[in-house]
Design a protein around this motif. Structure first.
Motif, mmCIF file in Angstrom:
data_model
loop_
_atom_site.group_PDB
_atom_site.id
_atom_site.type_symbol
_atom_site.label_atom_id
_atom_site.label_comp_id
_atom_site.label_asym_id
_atom_site.label_seq_id
_atom_site.Cartn_x
_atom_site.Cartn_y
_atom_site.Cartn_z
ATOM 1 N N THR A 9 0.833 -1.203 0.000
ATOM 2 C CA THR A 9 0.000 0.000 0.000
ATOM 3 C C THR A 9 0.869 1.255 0.000
ATOM 4 N N ILE A 10 0.441 2.254 -0.766
ATOM 5 C CA ILE A 10 1.222 3.495 -0.881
ATOM 6 C C ILE A 10 0.293 4.685 -0.652
ATOM 7 N N ASP A 11 0.668 5.507 0.301
ATOM 8 C CA ASP A 11 -0.127 6.705 0.599
ATOM 9 C C ASP A 11 0.792 7.732 1.245
ATOM 10 N N ASP A 12 0.659 9.005 0.833
ATOM 11 C CA ASP A 12 1.557 10.016 1.405
ATOM 12 C C ASP A 12 1.087 10.488 2.779
ATOM 13 N N GLU A 13 -0.184 10.263 3.116
ATOM 14 C CA GLU A 13 -0.685 10.725 4.428
ATOM 15 C C GLU A 13 -0.481 9.626 5.459
ATOM 16 N N VAL A 14 0.270 9.977 6.497
ATOM 17 C CA VAL A 14 0.700 8.936 7.434
ATOM 18 C C VAL A 14 -0.472 8.255 8.140
ATOM 19 N N GLN A 15 -1.515 9.070 8.515
ATOM 20 C CA GLN A 15 -2.622 8.429 9.243
ATOM 21 C C GLN A 15 -3.385 7.451 8.355
ATOM 22 N N VAL A 16 -3.611 7.875 7.107
ATOM 23 C CA VAL A 16 -4.356 7.001 6.192
ATOM 24 C C VAL A 16 -3.534 5.725 5.941
ATOM 25 N N ARG A 17 -2.217 5.944 5.704
ATOM 26 C CA ARG A 17 -1.327 4.808 5.409
ATOM 27 C C ARG A 17 -1.363 3.788 6.556
ATOM 28 N N ASP A 18 -1.252 4.314 7.794
ATOM 29 C CA ASP A 18 -1.234 3.410 8.949
ATOM 30 C C ASP A 18 -2.581 2.694 9.111
ATOM 31 N N ALA A 19 -3.653 3.421 8.816
ATOM 32 C CA ALA A 19 -4.980 2.808 8.965
ATOM 33 C C ALA A 19 -5.172 1.695 7.939
ATOM 34 N N VAL A 20 -4.741 1.950 6.698
ATOM 35 C CA VAL A 20 -4.861 0.907 5.659
ATOM 36 C C VAL A 20 -4.028 -0.298 6.067
ATOM 37 N N GLU A 21 -2.816 -0.029 6.501
ATOM 38 C CA GLU A 21 -1.912 -1.127 6.874
ATOM 39 C C GLU A 21 -2.544 -1.986 7.981
ATOM 40 N N ARG A 22 -3.140 -1.282 8.984
ATOM 41 C CA ARG A 22 -3.780 -1.988 10.110
ATOM 42 C C ARG A 22 -4.904 -2.893 9.600
ATOM 43 N N ASP A 23 -5.739 -2.333 8.748
ATOM 44 C CA ASP A 23 -6.872 -3.114 8.236
ATOM 45 C C ASP A 23 -6.406 -4.296 7.388
ATOM 46 N N LEU A 24 -5.389 -4.054 6.575
ATOM 47 C CA LEU A 24 -4.882 -5.145 5.725
ATOM 48 C C LEU A 24 -4.288 -6.251 6.600
ATOM 49 N N ALA A 25 -3.501 -5.846 7.599
ATOM 50 C CA ALA A 25 -2.831 -6.829 8.456
ATOM 51 C C ALA A 25 -3.872 -7.682 9.187
ATOM 52 N N ARG A 26 -4.920 -7.036 9.660
ATOM 53 C CA ARG A 26 -5.954 -7.752 10.425
ATOM 54 C C ARG A 26 -6.540 -8.904 9.604
ATOM 55 N N HIS A 27 -6.719 -8.702 8.345
ATOM 56 C CA HIS A 27 -7.417 -9.702 7.525
ATOM 57 C C HIS A 27 -6.481 -10.639 6.741
ATOM 58 N N TYR A 28 -5.301 -10.118 6.368
ATOM 59 C CA TYR A 28 -4.478 -10.885 5.417
ATOM 60 C C TYR A 28 -3.134 -11.367 5.972
ATOM 61 N N ARG A 29 -2.796 -10.966 7.209
ATOM 62 C CA ARG A 29 -1.457 -11.220 7.741
ATOM 63 C C ARG A 29 -1.035 -12.689 7.671
ATOM 64 N N LYS A 30 -2.004 -13.594 7.852
ATOM 65 C CA LYS A 30 -1.655 -15.018 7.920
ATOM 66 C C LYS A 30 -0.969 -15.499 6.615
ATOM 67 N N ASP A 31 -1.484 -15.030 5.493
ATOM 68 C CA ASP A 31 -0.969 -15.550 4.214
ATOM 69 C C ASP A 31 -0.162 -14.546 3.401
ATOM 70 N N TYR A 32 -0.189 -13.283 3.807
ATOM 71 C CA TYR A 32 0.485 -12.245 3.009
ATOM 72 C C TYR A 32 1.358 -11.355 3.884
ATOM 73 N N ARG A 33 2.403 -10.791 3.270
ATOM 74 C CA ARG A 33 3.173 -9.748 3.959
ATOM 75 C C ARG A 33 2.580 -8.406 3.554
ATOM 76 N N ILE A 34 2.421 -7.514 4.532
ATOM 77 C CA ILE A 34 1.875 -6.195 4.214
ATOM 78 C C ILE A 34 3.054 -5.219 4.201
ATOM 79 N N MET A 35 3.218 -4.497 3.083
ATOM 80 C CA MET A 35 4.294 -3.509 3.005
ATOM 81 C C MET A 35 3.687 -2.154 2.680
ATOM 82 N N LYS A 36 4.378 -1.083 3.109
ATOM 83 C CA LYS A 36 3.832 0.255 2.834
ATOM 84 C C LYS A 36 4.956 1.202 2.423
#
Ligand SMILES: Cc1cc2nc3c(=O)[nH]c(=O)nc-3n(C[C@H](O)[C@H](O)[C@H](O)COP(=O)(O)OP(=O)(O)OC[C@H]3O[C@@H](n4cnc5c(N)ncnc54)[C@H](O)[C@@H]3O)c2cc1C
Length: 553
Positions: A9-36
């Motif tokens: 995920t790529i976003d210049d706004e830190v809060q949005v970026r962190d929120a997306v990362e959090r949501d992605l990790a919650r659902h996909y962490r088991k099978d995917y690496r989340i990078m930002k």
């Protein structure tokens, strides 16, 4: 285990970026690496490194409105590296038009309007669908060592050969046929002149590396565990491997060193038919693998890709120096460094070696010269056997012999050659020139009596002009024959007496050199039968003399 695929995920706004990362990790962490990343440029930089490691990206989730590089512009670039990844833009209402046009320009898969919460309703269903689609179609990359080079390059061949003989799996990327491989090399190196480029699973890259560098990165043992050994065996062909097996199994603290990988000449043979106990033959690689495992299991330490550059004496100890400058000390040394085939030293030969000029019978090549005129250079038994073998395929085989056949060839072979209509023997002739740029076209032959030369077309030339022993590391430490082979035991005696300089009361042991405690075994010894069984026999036998010697130190 292969690394997990990535959701990026790529976003210049830190809060949005962190929120997306959090949501992605919650659902996909088991099978995917989340990078930002915080910008397109930063993300592209990361992508180059991910590609070098052969990592996979399943999905990009990118903010459209970013300074310097928009989400769409980023995706257009990212596509070049990861065309299969699914692409999703995060947009505001105002950017909807840009997102729609991105469907055409970058093949956008979806756009999500911010805010996406609750993720369970607005984010996961969309991404689940795209990711399962990606999983169904993506080709997962090779996650081992990759060697990028060209098919005909000798340096690429050496690395591949070394990895194969060390039983290390790898994937070869031919940069002449694979545009992706070429761009991968250019990214790593800014040019394609230095080859091969070796990519390791941890992301590190070696450009035109030495065997030692590759061996170290691939996890082979290249450094000795200890500074002192009872016995150091130099050369891990059949003779050295046998010496290590017998030494280690009989309680001698043994180190075996090879400048390449265990196996020696035998390791390069596609099938050894005459080694006792293998009625269907055994490949050299298989024999080497078994012997290496056996030596190791019995307790011998084995160093690969370490060349021994000198062997010397220090008081009653023997000292072995490696190419990296390190010294290893021991009581006794066995030199089992074998031989290399001697190469033609005439203008033009190097350029077409492997492309018309071959050393040995090159069994795999012989069939390519069906119905052609080929030459055989040499007059000893190996040349005779080669000519008979080649005459089954070629239209005509011409042997070029410097003196006479009878001088160095067995009578039964001479008779077989005389019985073949398509072999002609030219005596008193030698090859003095080789012609052809990409492949052999002609050779120049000289008559040794008259000095006259003449050029003739040649489809192939098979060269059998003997072997040179590997004794450079000995300097003038031990006595050698006039051809450079190591003299041992009875060879050293002069009129039945101990050789000059030999200070001990006893005579040299059977396989001992002119320096007590330095032994030799296998092809490198003077006047031995150069066969696998002979080398194994010598390697096994020499250890009993090492025992005798060790009793005295
Ligand atoms: C293509 C081919 C096919 C063959 N087929 C057969 C066959 O079918 N049957 C048969 O009986 N014989 C065959 N031979 C012959 C047989 O392989 C050799 O006689 C045998 O391998 C000799 O064993 P060796 O241990 O003495 O030396 P080598 O096998 O030559 O091994 C010597 C080792 O020493 C290492 N070395 C050299 N210098 C150094 C240094 N300075 N530092 C560290 N290491 C060093 C080399 O890397 C090599 O691994 C074949 C040979 C070749 C080339």
């Amino acid at each position: 285990m292969p690394a997990k695929p990535i959701i990026f995920t790529i976003d210049d706004e830190v809060q949005v970026r962190d929120a997306v990362e959090r949501d992605l990790a919650r659902h996909y962490r088991k099978d995917y690496r989340i990078m930002k990343a915080s910008s397109g440029a930063e993300a592209l930089d990361t992508l180059h490194r991910l590609r070098q490691r052969n990592d996979t990206i399943a999905l990009f989730l990118v903010d459209q409105r970013m300074p310097e590089m928009s989400g769409t512009e980023f995706l257009a670039e990212a596509l070049k590296e990861y065309p299969e990844a699914r692409k999703v833009l995060l947009t505001a209402y105002a950017d909807t038009e840009a997102a729609i046009s991105a469907i055409n320009t970058v093949g956008l898969d979806h756009y999500l309007i911010k805010p996406w919460t609750p993720a369970e309703e607005n984010l996961y269903p969309v991404l689940d669908d795209l990711i399962s689609d990606w999983e169904a179609t993506a080709t997962l990359p090779y996650d081992g060592i990759r060697v990028a080079g060209t098919l005909w390059s000798a340096s690429s061949h050496n690395i591949k050969d070394f990895l194969a003989r060390s039983q290390i799996p790898y994937q070869f990327l031919d940069i002449e046929r694979d545009a992706d491989a070429k761009s991968l090399v250019e990214q790593a190196n800014e040019s394609t002149h230095q080859l091969p480029v070796v990519f390791f699973p941890d992301g590190s890259v070696l450009i035109e590396p030495s065997l030692t560098e590759v061996a170290e990165k691939a996890g082979l043992q290249t450094q000795a565990d200890e500074p002192f050994y009872d016995l150091i065996v130099v050369g891990a062909g059949p003779a050295g491997l046998a010496a290590a097996v017998y030494g280690a199994s009989e309680g001698v603290h043994t180190l075996l060193i090879d400048k390449e990988t265990p196996g020696g000449q035998a390791g390069t043979s596609s099938r050894i038919e005459n080694y006792l106990g293998f009625p269907k033959g055994i490949s050299g690689a298989d024999l080497a693998r078994r012997a290496t495992a056996q030596a190791s299991r019995l307790g011998a330490e084995i160093l690969s890709a370490q060349e021994v550059v000198s062997v010397g004496e220090r008081d009653s100890y023997r000292v072995v120096t490696l190419a990296n400058g390190s010294e290893l000390v021991c009581h006794a040394v066995i030199i089992a460094t074998g031989v290399s085939v001697r190469e033609l030293d005439v203008p033009g030969a190097k350029a077409v070696t492997g492309a018309g000029v071959y050393y040995g019978a090159a069994i795999t090549e012989a069939a390519s010269y069906k119905d052609e005129h080929v030459f055989v250079v040499g007059g000893a038994n190996s040349a005779g056997q080669g000519a008979i073998f080649l005459s089954q395929y070629a239209d005509q085989v011409t042997m070029l012999v410097r003196s006479s056949l009878a001088k160095s060839m067995s009578q039964y072979l001479i008779e077989q050659i005389e019985g073949r209509d398509n072999i002609d023997v030219r005596l008193g002739k030698e090859i003095v020139g080789v012609h052809g740029r990409d492949r052999l076209e002609a050779i120049t032959i000289r008559d040794r009596d008259t000095g006259e030369t003449q050029q003739e077309s040649a489809a192939a030339t098979f060269v059998f002009i003997g072997a040179s022993p590997h004794t450079e590391m000995l300097g003038d430490l031990v006595a050698l024959s006039s051809a450079g082979f190591i003299l041992t035991g009875p060879d050293l005696l002069i009129n039945g007496e101990r050789p000059a300089g030999w200070k001990l009361k006893r005579y040299p042991f059977l396989m001992e050199t002119s320096v007590p405690g330095i032994f030799a075994a296998g092809d490198v010894r003077h006047d031995v039968i150069r066969r696998v069984a002979s080398a194994v026999g010598q390697g096994s036998g020499v250890v009993s003399f090492v025992h005798e010697y060790l009793k005295t130190v």
